[in-house]
Design an enzyme around this catalytic site. Structure first.
Site: not given
Length: 494
Positions: A161, A166-167, A324
Site C-alpha cells: 500500500s 494499493q496492490v 521514482d
C-alpha cells in the site's frame, strides 16, 4: 414602594446571571452540535478534506511563526529541524497526495536547508490500506464488470500500500488473459478518496509552497504548475500503462540492455483509469539489498552497474525518464530458463515520468562531462543558458548534481591535461580532506547566509531553468542511495 424596589433589585441580579448562563449553555450546545456535525460529515462523507486542510493551515502558521518571529542566526539549525519535523509529520498524517507533495519538495534540494532534506527523505511511500469493499467499488466502477467476472482468484488482503494506491495479487480468468493460462497478476487499485481530495489538496500544496517561499526568501512556488501536472498524470493509470509499454520497448531496442531489464506486461482488458493489472513478477529483492543478492550468488557491483546504465540510457538516450526508482520499484529476479542472462532487473511503478527533449538531453550530457572534468567555461556557459548566471552558483549546482565537491578550474583542454597529469592513485587537490574547524554560531550563520545567497543565484531565472531536471535529480539521488547502500559499488560519475 422602596421596599418592593429593593426586593426586585435583590432578586434581579441572580436572575440575570441565571438567564445569561442558560443562553451561554444553549450557544455552547449549538456550537458543539455544529462542530460535531461538521466533523462527522467531513469524517464519513467528505474524505477528511476539512480536517486535513485545517491541519495543514495550522502547520503553515507554525512555520511562519518560527521563521518570522523566533528565528535568529544563532538558532537557525534548531528552527529548521523543528519546522521540518512538524511539516513532514503533517504530510505523513494527511497521507494521500501529501506524501507525493513531500517527495516533490525533496527534489528542490538545490535551495532547501540540510535539516529539511534529511526530514523529507524519511517520508516513505507507505500508507494505511483500505477495505476490500472499497476495492470492489473502485474496480467494478472503473472496469464496468464484477470482480468475479474478471478474476478467477483475488486476494482481498493487499500485498503493498502506497500513498495513492494499493496492490492485490490475483489470477485472471482464461477469457481475460493476454499471456498463458491461469496467469497470476498484480492489480493496482487507486484509493477511493483520491479523486475527491485531489483538487483541494493541490490548492493547499500551493499554499505550503508560498508559505515556505515567504519564510525562506527563496524561490519555491514556481515549481507548482509543473509538479501539479506531473501528479495529475500519475493519478491516471492509463498514462502509467503507456509509460510502462514505452519503457519496455526502449529497453528492448537497446543492444546493451536487451534482455537485462523487465517491465511487467500490462493487461489492458483488466485495466482502466483507476485500476491497472499487470503480470506478476517475483524477485530476489531490491537492487540495494546486497545481502539478498550475495545469497542468490549475484555480484552487487554487476547489478548496480546495470541499474546505472538503465537510468543513463533513459536520461541521455531516450529522454523518457522513470522518476521514482526507490528500492521497492527497482528489483532483481532470476532470469527465466529461456533467457541468456542469469538475472534481470525489474522496473515497477511507471506513473511518474518526465520527458527530456533532445536539446536538453544534449546539454545535460555536456554539463555532466564538463562538471566531471572541472571544465569551468563549458559548465558556466550551459548553466547560464538555464538561468544560473553566477559562476559560484554553477559550481554549487554541479556539486549537487554529481553528489561531490566540484571545483571549476579552467577550460576543458586544461582540465583534461590536469586529469592525465595526476599521479595514478593520488587524489586531486579538491578531493583531499581539509582539516575541520569548529565554527561559532555567528560563523555558522554567516556561512548559511552565503550559501543561501548562492542558492538563490542557482535559480536566478526560474523561467529559464529546465524543471524536468528537478525530477531527474530525484531519480539520480535514489540511484545514488542504492549505490551507497551497496558500499558505492559503482563510480557515480563514470
Amino acid at each position: 414602594v422602596d421596599l418592593v424596589g429593593a426586593f426586585l433589585c435583590t432578586i434581579g441580579e441572580p436572575y440575570v446571571v441565571m438567564m445569561a448562563s442558560r443562553v451561554l449553555r444553549r450557544r455552547l450546545l449549538a456550537t458543539s452540535g455544529v462542530v460535531g456535525t461538521t466533523w462527522a460529515l467531513d469524517e464519513f462523507y467528505n474524505h477528511q478534506i476539512l480536517q486535513r486542510s485545517l491541519r495543514t493551515f495550522k502547520t503553515g502558521i507554525y512555520l511562519l511563526w518560527e521563521y518570522k518571529v523566533r528565528w535568529t542566526p544563532e538558532t537557525s539549525g534548531e528552527v529548521h529541524a523543528r519546522v521540518a519535523k512538524q511539516v513532514v509529520a503533517c504530510m505523513r498524517k494527511n497521507e494521500g497526495l501529501y506524501v507525493k507533495f513531500g517527495q516533490a519538495m525533496a527534489t528542490m534540494d538545490v535551495v532547501l536547508p540540510n535539516e529539511w532534506k534529511r526530514e523529507l527523505n524519511t517520508l516513505c511511500d507507505q500508507a494505511a490500506t483500505f477495505p476490500f469493499s472499497q476495492v470492489r467499488m473502485v474496480l467494478e466502477g472503473d472496469l464496468g464488470r464484477t470482480v468475479e467476472d474478471i478474476f478467477e482468484e483475488f486476494d482481498e488482503n493487499p500485498i503493498a500500500s502506497a500513498s495513492i494506491a494499493q496492490v492485490h495479487k490475483a489470477r485472471l480468468r482464461p477469457q481475460c488473459e493476454k499471456v498463458g493460462p491461469g496467469m497470476v497478476v498484480a492489480v493496482k487499485v487507486q484509493k477511493p478518496n483520491i479523486p475527491a481530495q485531489n483538487g483541494c489538496d493541490l490548492a493547499v500544496y500551493k499554499f505550503i509552497l508560498n508559505a515556505m517561499e515567504y519564510a525562506f526568501d527563496l524561490p519555491l512556488a514556481w515549481t507548482y504548475d509543473y509538479t501539479r501536472r506531473q501528479l495529475e498524470a500519475e493519478l491516471d493509470f492509463r498514462i502509467e500503462a503507456r509509460n510502462a509499454e514505452r519503457a519496455a520497448r526502449e529497453f528492448q531496442e537497446c543492444p546493451t540492455l536487451r534482455g537485462k531489464v523487465v517491465v511487467p506486461v500490462v493487461q489492458h482488458v483488466a485495466s482502466g483509469q483507476r485500476v491497472m493489472t499487470m503480470e506478476w513478477i517475483g524477485s530476489i529483492g531490491a537492487v540495494s539489498n546486497g545481502k539478498a543478492l550475495r545469497v542468490a550468488g549475484l555480484r552487487p557491483q554487476e547489478v548496480m552497474r546495470v541499474a546505472t546504465e538503465v537510468f543513463g540510457h533513459q536520461i541521455f538516450s531516450t529522454g523518457h525518464v522513470h522518476c521514482d526508482p526507490h528500492p521497492g520499484n527497482l528489483l532483481v529476479r532470476h532470469a527465466p530458463a529461456d533467457s541468456t542472462h542469469r538475472w534481470q532487473l525489474v522496473l515497477l511503478d511507471h506513473g511518474l515520468y518526465c520527458e527530456l527533449p533532445p536539446k536538453l538531453r544534449q546539454e545535460y550530457a555536456d554539463f555532466w562531462v564538463a562538471a566531471a572534468l572541472s571544465d569551468r567555461d563549458t559548465t558556466v556557459r550551459i548553466c547560464r543558458s538555464w538561468g544560473i548566471k553566477d559562476e559560484q552558483a554553477a559550481e554549487l549546482f554541479a556539486s549537487l548534481t554529481q553528489f561531490r565537491r566540484v571545483r571549476l578550474t579552467g577550460s576543458r583542454a586544461g582540465s583534461v591535461a590536469n586529469l592525465f597529469a595526476q599521479t595514478p592513485g593520488q587524489p586531486s587537490i579538491s578531493a583531499q580532506p581539509q582539516p575541520h574547524k569548529k565554527q561559532s554560531p555567528e560563523e555558522v550563520a554567516a556561512a548559511q547566509a552565503r550559501l543561501k545567497a548562492t542558492a538563490k543565484q542557482v535559480l536566478g531565472d526560474t523561467r529559464a531553468f529546465p524543471q524536468e531536471l528537478l525530477f531527474v535529480g530525484r531519480s539520480l539521488n535514489m540511484i545514488r542511495s542504492a549505490n551507497f547502500a551497496l558500499g558505492s559499488a559503482v563510480n557515480r560519475v563514470a
